[in-house]
Write an enzyme that holds these catalytic residues in place. Structure first.
Site, PDB file in Angstrom:
ATOM      1  N   HIS A 236       0.704  -1.205   0.002  1.00  0.00           N
ATOM      2  CA  HIS A 236      -0.139  -0.165  -0.032  1.00  0.00           C
ATOM      3  C   HIS A 236       0.904   1.271   0.075  1.00  0.00           C
ATOM      4  O   HIS A 236       1.571   1.199   0.817  1.00  0.00           O
ATOM      5  CB  HIS A 236      -0.801   0.337   1.187  1.00  0.00           C
ATOM      6  CG  HIS A 236      -1.500   1.365   1.524  1.00  0.00           C
ATOM      7  ND1 HIS A 236      -2.330   1.922   0.576  1.00  0.00           N
ATOM      8  CD2 HIS A 236      -1.590   2.192   2.625  1.00  0.00           C
ATOM      9  CE1 HIS A 236      -2.788   3.008   1.026  1.00  0.00           C
ATOM     10  NE2 HIS A 236      -2.550   3.142   2.121  1.00  0.00           N
TER      11      HIS A 236
ATOM     12  N   HIS B 183       1.189   5.748  -1.136  1.00  0.00           N
ATOM     13  CA  HIS B 183       0.755   6.999  -1.610  1.00  0.00           C
ATOM     14  C   HIS B 183       1.129   7.566  -3.088  1.00  0.00           C
ATOM     15  O   HIS B 183       1.774   8.667  -2.612  1.00  0.00           O
ATOM     16  CB  HIS B 183       0.586   7.834  -0.290  1.00  0.00           C
ATOM     17  CG  HIS B 183      -0.196   7.377   0.883  1.00  0.00           C
ATOM     18  ND1 HIS B 183      -0.090   7.836   2.115  1.00  0.00           N
ATOM     19  CD2 HIS B 183      -0.814   6.229   1.193  1.00  0.00           C
ATOM     20  CE1 HIS B 183      -0.871   7.455   2.918  1.00  0.00           C
ATOM     21  NE2 HIS B 183      -1.209   6.219   2.323  1.00  0.00           N
TER      22      HIS B 183
ATOM     23  N   GLU C 151       3.261   0.143 -21.333  1.00  0.00           N
ATOM     24  CA  GLU C 151       3.560  -0.690 -20.394  1.00  0.00           C
ATOM     25  C   GLU C 151       2.608  -1.039 -19.473  1.00  0.00           C
ATOM     26  O   GLU C 151       2.580  -2.245 -18.814  1.00  0.00           O
ATOM     27  CB  GLU C 151       4.859  -0.212 -19.740  1.00  0.00           C
ATOM     28  CG  GLU C 151       5.728  -1.466 -18.938  1.00  0.00           C
ATOM     29  CD  GLU C 151       6.271  -2.230 -19.976  1.00  0.00           C
ATOM     30  OE1 GLU C 151       6.564  -2.051 -21.125  1.00  0.00           O
ATOM     31  OE2 GLU C 151       6.420  -3.366 -19.598  1.00  0.00           O
TER      32      GLU C 151
END
Ligand code: 13P
Ligand code: ZN
Length: 301
Positions: free
Chosen positions: A165, A167, A195
């Site tokens: 996880h 940001h 890509e």
């Protein structure tokens, strides 16, 4: 020795000597721990982990557990119940970042900033068996990590082990202009940069803003990731699931780069008064054919 009463004192004497008779490669020196720490460091270097932002977890293999269990606390922490049992995680052990820990500090002091939690044999509770030196606890996003692990373990038949996880700012910025909709995000990202469809052939899920750290966002994310290895959290960040650290990091890296390209192209096109040029749907189909990608066709027109 118990986790809470004496972990600090014992660990201060040296991790390898913590249990006296224990010999072998210390937990911090295990290959999977080094890869976990490297992913945390790489994410920090990318600018994705302001303050304590972001977290990670790894579902340990039986071999990982075997080579580490000699270093586990004689008396682990007490059991903490899960909101609802995750039966397919019964007995699993996870390496996890600590709540409030700064990713930039993980490489400097792994035993304080990461730890191992064990799920009980009913899949109904967890406890700390190693690490979190100094009284730390697992990430506040542990509900999301465990619920997503449960789903991804099932749908990938045990292949996915890493959850990351982060940001990343371009992904977060994109949530300020696109609705939290899997198709809208997937099409924008796939069409911005060649890509991206290779990194996330099933596309990315997208959730509206939700309160972090709870079971609501955990359930929504787990549902959203049944068919996709990535999920965007509006005004917050994203989750990625993969079999390896390289692949989990690579998903975030590719999606974040595509998000940056999309934002720049949209802004430049608006400034110049032209329509942004994107990869057409036939082009995306051709990439999928060339690279034999198991794409989600419902993302294409
Ligand atoms: P933790 O410090 O508890 O891991 O929380 C960081 C975060 O990114 C919450 O979403
Ligand atoms: Zn977060």
């Amino acid at each position: 020795m118990g986790f809470f009463d004496s972990a600090q004192e014992v660990l201060d004497k040296g991790v390898s000597a913590a249990k006296g008779a224990v010999s072998g490669v210390a937990v911090e020196q295990q290959a999977f721990v080094k890869q976990f720490v490297r992913m945390c460091e790489d994410g920090w270097q990318q600018g994705w982990h302001e303050r304590n932002g972001g977290n990670a977890s790894y579902r340990m293999s039986p071999e990982d557990v075997q080579s580490c269990k000699g270093f586990f606390y004689d008396t682990p922490s007490s059991w903490v119940p899960l909101a609802s049992p995750l039966i397919n995680l019964a007995g699993e052990k996870f390496l996890v970042t600590a709540a409030g820990s700064f990713m930039r500090n993980v490489p400097l002091d792994p035993v304080s900033n990461i730890g191992i939690v064990e799920v009980d044999d009913q899949g109904a509770a967890w406890r700390i068996v190693w690490g979190f030196k100094g009284g730390g606890v697992p990430t506040s996003e542990l509900p999301s990590h465990l619920m997503v692990h449960a789903v991804r373990k099932d749908v990938t038949i045990g292949a996915d082990r890493v959850l990351y996880h982060a940001h990343p700012d371009n992904v977060v910025a994109m949530t300020g202009v696109l609705p939290a909709d899997a198709r809208a995000f997937t099409r924008a990202l796939w069409k911005a940069m060649t890509e991206c469809i290779i990194a996330v052939p099933k596309g990315v899920a997208a959730l509206p803003w939700m309160v972090p750290g709870g079971t609501d966002i955990a359930r929504a994310t787990a549902d959203a990731m049944i068919g996709r290895s990535a999920c965007v959290w509006a005004q917050h960040g994203m989750f990625a699931s993969a079999p390896t650290f390289d692949e989990a990091f690579g998903i975030v890296h590719a999606v974040e780069k595509a998000a940056g390209v999309w934002l720049k192209a949209q802004a430049a096109a608006r400034t110049l008064g032209v329509e942004p040029i994107e990869i057409p749907d036939e082009g995306l189909r051709a990439i999928a054919t060339t690279y034999n990608l198991p794409i989600d066709d419902s993302m294409l027109d």
